[in-house]
Design an enzyme around this catalytic site. Structure first.
Site, PDB file in Angstrom:
ATOM      1  N   HIS A  57       1.126   1.227 -13.055  1.00 23.09           N
ATOM      2  CA  HIS A  57       1.870   0.052 -13.532  1.00 23.09           C
ATOM      3  C   HIS A  57       3.359   0.415 -13.560  1.00 23.09           C
ATOM      4  O   HIS A  57       3.721   1.483 -14.068  1.00 23.09           O
ATOM      5  CB  HIS A  57       1.365  -0.310 -14.937  1.00 23.09           C
ATOM      6  CG  HIS A  57       2.042  -1.506 -15.504  1.00 23.09           C
ATOM      7  ND1 HIS A  57       1.723  -2.793 -15.115  1.00 23.09           N
ATOM      8  CD2 HIS A  57       3.037  -1.618 -16.428  1.00 23.09           C
ATOM      9  CE1 HIS A  57       2.488  -3.646 -15.775  1.00 23.09           C
ATOM     10  NE2 HIS A  57       3.292  -2.960 -16.573  1.00 23.09           N
ATOM     11  N   ARG A  81     -15.207 -14.441  -9.954  1.00 20.60           N
ATOM     12  CA  ARG A  81     -14.661 -13.081  -9.958  1.00 20.60           C
ATOM     13  C   ARG A  81     -15.803 -12.056  -9.896  1.00 20.60           C
ATOM     14  O   ARG A  81     -15.741 -11.065  -9.188  1.00 20.60           O
ATOM     15  CB  ARG A  81     -13.829 -12.883 -11.243  1.00 20.60           C
ATOM     16  CG  ARG A  81     -13.012 -11.627 -11.267  1.00 20.60           C
ATOM     17  CD  ARG A  81     -12.178 -11.536 -12.539  1.00 20.60           C
ATOM     18  NE  ARG A  81     -11.255 -12.648 -12.695  1.00 20.60           N
ATOM     19  CZ  ARG A  81     -10.073 -12.754 -12.093  1.00 20.60           C
ATOM     20  NH1 ARG A  81      -9.656 -11.806 -11.289  1.00 20.60           N
ATOM     21  NH2 ARG A  81      -9.305 -13.805 -12.291  1.00 20.60           N
ATOM     22  N   GLY A 123       0.787  -1.238   0.000  1.00 15.26           N
ATOM     23  CA  GLY A 123       0.000   0.000   0.000  1.00 15.26           C
ATOM     24  C   GLY A 123       0.813   1.279   0.000  1.00 15.26           C
ATOM     25  O   GLY A 123       0.334   2.316   0.462  1.00 15.26           O
ATOM     26  N   LEU A 158      -9.902  -7.293 -12.902  1.00  8.80           N
ATOM     27  CA  LEU A 158     -11.293  -6.919 -12.604  1.00  8.80           C
ATOM     28  C   LEU A 158     -12.203  -7.495 -13.683  1.00  8.80           C
ATOM     29  O   LEU A 158     -11.822  -7.590 -14.858  1.00  8.80           O
ATOM     30  CB  LEU A 158     -11.423  -5.396 -12.569  1.00  8.80           C
ATOM     31  CG  LEU A 158     -10.731  -4.722 -11.390  1.00  8.80           C
ATOM     32  CD1 LEU A 158     -10.631  -3.216 -11.630  1.00  8.80           C
ATOM     33  CD2 LEU A 158     -11.462  -5.010 -10.079  1.00  8.80           C
TER      34      LEU A 158
HETATM   35  C1  GAR Z   1       3.683  -1.087  -7.353  1.00  9.95           C
HETATM   36  O1  GAR Z   1       4.977  -1.096  -7.895  1.00  9.95           O
HETATM   37  C2  GAR Z   1       2.639  -1.076  -8.449  1.00  9.95           C
HETATM   38  O2  GAR Z   1       3.024  -0.315  -9.575  1.00  9.95           O
HETATM   39  C3  GAR Z   1       2.569  -2.540  -8.805  1.00  9.95           C
HETATM   40  O3  GAR Z   1       2.657  -3.223  -7.581  1.00  9.95           O
HETATM   41  C4  GAR Z   1       3.360  -2.414  -6.648  1.00  9.95           C
HETATM   42  C5  GAR Z   1       2.484  -2.212  -5.455  1.00  9.95           C
HETATM   43  O4  GAR Z   1       3.181  -1.567  -4.425  1.00  9.95           O
HETATM   44  N1  GAR Z   1       1.361  -2.851  -9.482  1.00  9.95           N
HETATM   45  C6  GAR Z   1       1.289  -3.756 -10.434  1.00  9.95           C
HETATM   46  O5  GAR Z   1       2.233  -4.420 -10.810  1.00  9.95           O
HETATM   47  C7  GAR Z   1      -0.100  -3.919 -11.023  1.00  9.95           C
HETATM   48  N2  GAR Z   1      -0.026  -4.694 -12.211  1.00  9.95           N
HETATM   49  P1  GAR Z   1       2.408  -0.825  -3.258  1.00  9.95           P
HETATM   50  O6  GAR Z   1       1.405  -1.837  -2.691  1.00  9.95           O
HETATM   51  O7  GAR Z   1       3.464  -0.471  -2.272  1.00  9.95           O
HETATM   52  O8  GAR Z   1       1.733   0.357  -3.850  1.00  9.95           O
END
Ligand code: GAR
Length: 220
Positions: free
Chosen positions: A109, A65, A12, A93
């Site tokens: 992303h 889902r 998060g 989703l």
């Molecule tokens: C982040 O690097 C985000 O860009 C990636 O997961 C991580 C979550 O970190 N998301 C994806 O790869 C979605 N396809 P966080 O929970 O610390 O924000």
């Protein structure tokens, strides 16, 4: 003031960056609810500590889902959520969810889309030998990592980089990019033209924005 719902699955840190930005005076959105599909997600306690309402909707408690997404839709609608931000939400989703919030779901992303969609994208960027990677905030459509791009930040790849070092460097820019994207989106500054989202701000303002979003290798 737009009401935002944030979906998480883990740490998060992007959610925290969004919540911190939403506390700033004049920010055009506020967070009504954080939902995690994982009960042990670290982000839940971070959100609670920041005084934000949280909910766990465990995907394993639903047979499909759609059933899981319908529970999330109900909770988000009950809070009057208009914009959904995916912040490390690691599930696809359903069309049901996407059609409920048309052009109002943002995702971050950790690569420069359309290069490197999917998972383990920092390793894929290293493997491909590209000189820059970065992060993308885009609108979510029914294909994976595919909708209109809102903003991107470019981050250099060093010759001796590891996946971990690159991920950390990109993450710092994610934390800048997502709040700026949400602010401009909530202000209605993006106009959709087919598959493209056009930012309607003047050139000087855009150049100032770019300066904060392009790393020229002066940070590690
Ligand atoms: C982040 O690097 C985000 O860009 C990636 O997961 C991580 C979550 O970190 N998301 C994806 O790869 C979605 N396809 P966080 O929970 O610390 O924000």
């Amino acid at each position: 003031m737009k009401k935002v719902g944030i979906l998480i699955s883990g740490r998060g840190s992007n959610m925290t960056a969004l919540l911190e930005a939403m506390k700033e005076p004049g920010f055009p959105a506020s967070c009504a609810l954080v939902i995690s599909n994982i009960a042990s997600a670290e982000g839940l306690s971070r959100a609670e500590a920041m005084g934000v309402k949280t909910m766990v909707i465990d995907h394993k408690a639903s047979k499909t889902r759609e059933e899981h997404d319908a529970k999330m839709i109900e909770a988000l609608k009950a809070e009057g959520v208009e914009i959904v931000c995916l912040a490390g939400y690691m599930r696809l989703l359903s069309p049901l969810f996407i059609r409920t919030f048309p052009n109002a779901i943002l995702n971050i992303h950790p690569a420069l889309l359309p290069s490197f969609p999917g998972l383990h994208v920092q390793a894929k960027a290293l493997e491909a030998g590209v000189a820059f990677s970065g992060c993308t905030v885009h609108l979510v459509d029914e294909l994976c990592d595919n909708g209109p791009i809102l903003l991107q930040a470019a981050v250099p790849i060093y010759p001796d980089d590891t996946e971990e070092a690159l991920s950390g460097r990109i993450l710092k820019y994610e934390h800048r990019l997502y709040p700026i994207s949400l602010k401009l989106f909530a202000e209605g500054k993006f106009k959709l033209c087919g598959s493209r989202a056009r930012l309607s701000i003047d050139r000087d303002e855009y150049q100032r924005l770019l300066q904060s979003l392009v790393s020229l290798g002066d940070d590690q």
